[in-house]
Scaffold this active site. Structure first.
Site, mmCIF file in Angstrom:
data_model
loop_
_atom_site.group_PDB
_atom_site.id
_atom_site.type_symbol
_atom_site.label_atom_id
_atom_site.label_comp_id
_atom_site.label_asym_id
_atom_site.label_seq_id
_atom_site.Cartn_x
_atom_site.Cartn_y
_atom_site.Cartn_z
ATOM 1 N N VAL A 56 0.840 -1.200 0.000
ATOM 2 C CA VAL A 56 0.000 0.000 0.000
ATOM 3 C C VAL A 56 0.876 1.252 0.000
ATOM 4 O O VAL A 56 0.593 2.230 -0.706
ATOM 5 C CB VAL A 56 -0.957 0.020 1.223
ATOM 6 C CG1 VAL A 56 -1.750 1.318 1.269
ATOM 7 C CG2 VAL A 56 -1.906 -1.178 1.188
ATOM 8 N N CYS A 57 1.947 1.227 0.761
ATOM 9 C CA CYS A 57 2.805 2.409 0.959
ATOM 10 C C CYS A 57 3.304 3.042 -0.340
ATOM 11 O O CYS A 57 3.206 4.261 -0.501
ATOM 12 C CB CYS A 57 3.969 2.067 1.876
ATOM 13 S SG CYS A 57 3.442 1.505 3.513
ATOM 14 N N PRO A 58 3.831 2.255 -1.300
ATOM 15 C CA PRO A 58 4.338 2.925 -2.501
ATOM 16 C C PRO A 58 3.237 3.591 -3.326
ATOM 17 O O PRO A 58 3.497 4.566 -4.026
ATOM 18 C CB PRO A 58 5.037 1.815 -3.288
ATOM 19 C CG PRO A 58 4.463 0.552 -2.767
ATOM 20 C CD PRO A 58 4.097 0.814 -1.329
ATOM 21 N N GLU A 60 0.770 5.284 -2.105
ATOM 22 C CA GLU A 60 0.590 6.602 -1.474
ATOM 23 C C GLU A 60 1.768 7.522 -1.770
ATOM 24 O O GLU A 60 1.587 8.694 -2.109
ATOM 25 C CB GLU A 60 0.479 6.454 0.039
ATOM 26 C CG GLU A 60 -0.740 5.729 0.510
ATOM 27 C CD GLU A 60 -0.774 5.695 2.012
ATOM 28 O OE1 GLU A 60 -1.755 6.211 2.572
ATOM 29 O OE2 GLU A 60 0.183 5.178 2.633
ATOM 30 N N ILE A 61 2.973 7.005 -1.612
ATOM 31 C CA ILE A 61 4.171 7.808 -1.823
ATOM 32 C C ILE A 61 4.195 8.326 -3.261
ATOM 33 O O ILE A 61 4.466 9.509 -3.503
ATOM 34 C CB ILE A 61 5.435 6.989 -1.481
ATOM 35 C CG1 ILE A 61 5.430 6.622 0.015
ATOM 36 C CG2 ILE A 61 6.697 7.754 -1.857
ATOM 37 C CD1 ILE A 61 6.442 5.552 0.393
#
Length: 184
Positions: A56-58, A60-61
């Protein structure tokens, strides 16, 4: 014991941390301090993710990066952060296509001290929750959002709230930049 999240009206904590600002050899790292940001006279948007090399993190980034100019246009310093080290951040940026050309620093809170002061350190794994802080030029937190570790945030909502805060006026539900504000 549960963490107490720093909230609206609180002063954002001082910090001096390593950040990844490039993937160019010899230019990867930068010592970023909150004093430097405060001295810029700009707003700050700091968003946290739980772990590098996740799923999920990438997304958003990359989305924050897609809107980097929107934050710049609003006189806001954009900073991404997690409790991973600067070396892990650099490796992830080199490894992940969507992260290679980031325009904002990836702060490394390896000691977990800033995440702990902010109250966003998850108690079991000691990783940061998915949190976003909007801080005004005087260093006061004006907006905080926290998401479950499994759910990505909405970058356009962060921009909408920043726009609303910067009007210094009353903004109704679903207000968008350019719309009328309320008169009390």
């Amino acid at each position: 014991m549960k963490n107490v999240v720093l909230s609206i009206g609180s002063a954002f904590p001082e910090f001096n941390k390593k950040a990844v600002v490039s993937i160019e050899k010899g230019k990867e790292f930068y010592d970023l301090s909150y004093e430097e940001i405060k001295n810029s006279g700009k707003w700050m948007v700091m968003f946290w993710w739980p772990k590098d090399f996740t799923f999920v993190c990438p997304t958003e980034i990359a989305e924050f990066n897609n809107h980097f100019q929107d934050f710049e246009d609003r006189e806001a310093v954009l900073i991404g952060a997690s409790t991973d080290s600067e070396f892990v951040h650099a490796a992830w940026r080199r490894d992940h296509e969507d992260l290679r050309n980031l325009k904002f620093p990836m702060l490394a809170d390896t000691s977990k001290s800033l995440a702990n002061e902010l109250g966003i350190l998850e108690t079991e794994e000691k990783i940061a929750y998915r949190a976003t802080f909007i801080v005004d030029p005087q260093g006061i937190i004006r907006w905080v959002s926290l998401y479950d570790l499994n759910v990505g945030r909405n970058v356009k909502e962060v921009l909408r709230v920043l726009d609303a805060l910067q009007t210094d006026e009353l903004c109704p539900c679903n207000w968008q930049k350019g719309e009328a504000t309320l008169v009390a």
